[in-house]
Design a protein around this motif. Structure first.
Motif, short mmCIF file in Angstrom:
data_model
loop_
_atom_site.label_atom_id
_atom_site.label_comp_id
_atom_site.label_asym_id
_atom_site.label_seq_id
_atom_site.Cartn_x
_atom_site.Cartn_y
_atom_site.Cartn_z
N MET A 93 -24.15 31.58 -18.44
CA MET A 93 -23.49 32.87 -18.70
C MET A 93 -24.55 33.90 -19.05
SD MET A 93 -20.63 34.45 -18.94
CE MET A 93 -20.27 36.14 -19.39
N PRO A 94 -24.66 34.99 -18.29
CA PRO A 94 -25.64 36.03 -18.63
C PRO A 94 -25.37 36.59 -20.02
CG PRO A 94 -24.79 36.34 -16.40
CD PRO A 94 -23.96 35.28 -17.03
N LEU A 95 -26.41 36.67 -20.83
CA LEU A 95 -26.24 37.15 -22.20
C LEU A 95 -25.74 38.59 -22.24
CD1 LEU A 95 -29.44 35.63 -23.85
CD2 LEU A 95 -27.09 34.81 -24.03
N ALA A 96 -26.15 39.41 -21.25
CA ALA A 96 -25.72 40.80 -21.23
C ALA A 96 -24.21 40.94 -21.06
CB ALA A 96 -26.44 41.56 -20.12
N ALA A 97 -23.56 39.95 -20.44
CA ALA A 97 -22.12 39.99 -20.23
C ALA A 97 -21.34 39.52 -21.45
CB ALA A 97 -21.74 39.13 -19.03
N LEU A 98 -22.03 39.10 -22.50
CA LEU A 98 -21.36 38.57 -23.69
C LEU A 98 -21.33 39.57 -24.84
CD1 LEU A 98 -22.61 34.87 -23.89
CD2 LEU A 98 -20.33 35.69 -23.32
N TYR A 99 -21.69 40.83 -24.59
CA TYR A 99 -21.65 41.82 -25.66
C TYR A 99 -20.21 41.98 -26.14
CZ TYR A 99 -26.50 43.19 -25.13
OH TYR A 99 -27.87 43.17 -25.09
N GLY A 100 -20.01 41.89 -27.44
CA GLY A 100 -18.68 41.94 -28.03
C GLY A 100 -18.10 40.57 -28.30
N TYR A 101 -18.72 39.52 -27.76
CA TYR A 101 -18.22 38.16 -27.99
C TYR A 101 -18.88 37.58 -29.23
CZ TYR A 101 -17.61 33.13 -27.39
OH TYR A 101 -17.31 31.80 -27.59
N ASN A 102 -18.08 36.91 -30.06
CA ASN A 102 -18.62 36.18 -31.19
C ASN A 102 -17.86 34.89 -31.36
OD1 ASN A 102 -16.57 36.51 -33.60
ND2 ASN A 102 -16.69 38.52 -32.61
N THR A 103 -18.53 33.89 -31.85
CA THR A 103 -17.94 32.55 -31.92
C THR A 103 -16.83 32.46 -32.96
OG1 THR A 103 -19.69 31.90 -33.47
CG2 THR A 103 -20.07 31.47 -31.13
N VAL A 104 -16.87 33.32 -33.98
CA VAL A 104 -15.84 33.26 -35.02
C VAL A 104 -14.49 33.68 -34.47
CG1 VAL A 104 -15.14 34.17 -37.27
CG2 VAL A 104 -17.55 33.66 -36.82
N ALA A 105 -14.47 34.71 -33.62
CA ALA A 105 -13.21 35.21 -33.08
C ALA A 105 -12.54 34.19 -32.15
CB ALA A 105 -13.44 36.52 -32.34
N ARG A 106 -13.33 33.29 -31.56
CA ARG A 106 -12.77 32.30 -30.63
C ARG A 106 -13.12 30.89 -31.10
NH1 ARG A 106 -13.91 34.50 -24.58
NH2 ARG A 106 -12.52 32.74 -24.16
N GLU A 107 -12.98 30.68 -32.40
CA GLU A 107 -13.37 29.40 -32.97
C GLU A 107 -12.50 28.24 -32.50
OE1 GLU A 107 -10.84 30.19 -37.08
OE2 GLU A 107 -12.95 29.68 -37.14
N ASN A 108 -11.24 28.53 -32.09
CA ASN A 108 -10.33 27.45 -31.69
C ASN A 108 -10.74 26.79 -30.38
OD1 ASN A 108 -8.71 27.88 -33.95
ND2 ASN A 108 -7.49 29.45 -32.90
N GLU A 109 -11.56 27.48 -29.58
CA GLU A 109 -11.94 26.93 -28.29
C GLU A 109 -13.40 26.51 -28.23
OE1 GLU A 109 -10.98 30.15 -25.70
OE2 GLU A 109 -12.84 31.24 -26.10
N LEU A 110 -14.06 26.47 -29.37
CA LEU A 110 -15.47 26.08 -29.38
C LEU A 110 -15.61 24.58 -29.10
CD1 LEU A 110 -16.98 27.98 -32.44
CD2 LEU A 110 -17.16 28.57 -30.03
N PRO A 111 -16.55 24.19 -28.24
CA PRO A 111 -16.81 22.75 -28.04
C PRO A 111 -17.34 22.10 -29.31
CG PRO A 111 -17.77 24.08 -26.27
CD PRO A 111 -17.34 25.03 -27.35
N ALA A 112 -17.18 20.80 -29.41
CA ALA A 112 -17.63 20.07 -30.60
C ALA A 112 -19.13 20.21 -30.81
CB ALA A 112 -17.23 18.61 -30.48
N GLY A 113 -19.90 20.25 -29.71
CA GLY A 113 -21.35 20.37 -29.83
C GLY A 113 -21.77 21.68 -30.48
N ILE A 114 -21.03 22.77 -30.26
CA ILE A 114 -21.36 24.05 -30.87
C ILE A 114 -21.11 23.99 -32.37
CG2 ILE A 114 -20.91 26.52 -30.83
CD1 ILE A 114 -22.22 25.41 -28.31
N TRP A 115 -20.03 23.29 -32.77
CA TRP A 115 -19.76 23.12 -34.19
C TRP A 115 -20.89 22.34 -34.86
CZ3 TRP A 115 -16.81 25.96 -36.96
CH2 TRP A 115 -15.64 26.52 -36.44
N VAL A 116 -21.42 21.35 -34.16
CA VAL A 116 -22.53 20.58 -34.72
C VAL A 116 -23.74 21.48 -34.95
CG1 VAL A 116 -24.17 18.72 -34.24
CG2 VAL A 116 -21.75 18.40 -33.72
N LEU A 117 -24.03 22.35 -33.99
CA LEU A 117 -25.16 23.27 -34.14
C LEU A 117 -24.93 24.22 -35.31
CD1 LEU A 117 -25.94 24.21 -30.41
CD2 LEU A 117 -27.10 22.54 -31.86
#
Length: 381
Positions: free
Chosen positions: A1-25
């Protein structure tokens, strides 16, 4: 995913769909941040009163330069850790934050280098201290009697035969560390600039990528080579300075009581030198997730109407968020948080007595003068 296309995205707002590996990090990075802040506060509280009393006893208006260097080395890791932690929640800002991390890490490396050289005392103490060092092939690898395992090829031109360490060797070593600093910052600046110039997006083999002016295999190969080379060059310079100062102060002997622990401090500082290499190695890890995705609008055609209006048409790409371009910064920033926790813990044990360096340099010089007088008496006999 190009980082420039992710402006405005944050992991807290979409925490319900985070993969388990991201939670580990996130958990690991949170653990590293808490330890870093805790060790830093403990070090500050422990040394504040001691520093204040020594300033009053010594008649200083402000802390001497070497104390300020030590404070920079001990305090800046918490800033690096905080920036790295932010990358986990705002992936789009990862490239810009990595540039700031590179700048701060370079400041710490420069401060550490000055700190070690300052331990030799003011001129002409450094020249008089190193004149008694044994002859060695300093720039060769340890297996050849040297101290330069990072870039032993330098021994072919700088240590063709055994020689005493000279001030010129320390200058060359300092220049190598400076080269690492500039290359590290320039590489991070290059990557930041290239991520900002996006010509469009496309989806290839299920993964989205950005079209940039600076893309290409040759560009990526050049960045990789420079990152690896900068780590080796900086490591070579730091090892020569660390070992030269350690032996000049007599810290390689077992009978010495007061120690600057130059070798241990250089070992802790080498973590910063390995950050460019660390990111290259992380890029080899095949860790990606095909879900969740985010919609990216791509304009394919546009028409101008007779009244001056515009009509555009395009398509929407469903791009997986956590592809290699996003996962590499997330893994990198997590490891940086953990490494900063280790660094602050190590610094808290090593940087306690900032006024020992001058005394130890004078004691080492006294031993040199005693050795010279003994040799002179033996020659006269």
């Amino acid at each position: 995913m190009p980082l420039a296309a992710l402006y405005g995205y944050n992991t807290v707002a979409r925490e319900n769909e985070l993969p388990a590996g991201i939670w580990v990090l996130i958990v690991l990075a949170s653990f590293g941040l808490l330890l870093t802040v805790g060790f830093t506060l403990l070090s500050v509280c422990r040394n504040f009163r001691r520093l204040t009393s020594r300033l009053d006893e010594g008649g200083y208006a402000v802390p001497p330069f070497k104390w300020q260097l030590a404070r920079t080395i001990c305090a800046f890791p918490v800033s690096i850790c905080g920036l790295a932690y932010s990358c986990l929640f705002f992936p789009a800002a990862a490239v810009a934050l990595e540039l700031v991390i590179a700048i701060i890490a370079s400041v710490v490396v420069g401060s550490l280098t000055h700190y070690m050289l300052d331990a030799l005392g003011p001129a002409p103490l450094p020249a008089r201290l190193i004149q008694r060092l044994p002859k060695k092939r300093w720039w060769c690898a340890s297996c050849c009697g040297g101290f330069n395992d990072a870039l032993p090829q330098l021994g072919l031109c700088l240590s063709k035969k055994e020689h005493r360490l000279q001030l010129s060797d320390l200058r060359i070593a300092f220049m190598l560390v400076s080269t690492f600093i500039w290359v590290f910052i320039l590489l991070s600046s290059w990557q930041t600039a290239s991520s900002m110039v996006v010509l469009g997006y496309e989806k290839v083999d299920g993964w989205c990528r950005a079209k940039t002016l600076l893309e290409g295999t040759s560009t990526n190969t050049t960045i990789t080579i420079l990152a690896i080379t900068s780590t080796l060059v900086g490591g070579a310079g730091l090892s020569i300075i660390a070992n030269g100062v350690t032996m000049a102060l007599g810290e390689d002997r077992d009978d010495i009581e007061k120690r600057c622990n130059i070798a241990a401090k250089a070992g802790a500082g080498s973590i910063y030198l390995n950050l460019p290499l660390l990111k290259v190695l992380i890029g080899l890890i095949p860790w990606t997730y095909e879900a969740p995705t985010v919609s990216v609008a791509v304009t394919t055609a546009h028409e101008r109407g007779p009244d001056g209006s515009w009509t555009t048409s395009g398509t929407t790409l469903e791009c997986p968020i956590y592809d290699k371009e996003v996962m590499v910064p997330l893994i990198y920033c997590t490891l940086v948080c953990l490494l900063m926790a280790y660094t602050t813990f190590t610094n808290g044990r090593l940087y306690r007595e900032h006024d020992w360096e001058q005394t130890q340099a004078e004691e080492a010089l006294l031993q040199v003068e005693v050795g010279n007088s003994e040799e002179t008496s033996d020659d006269s006999d």
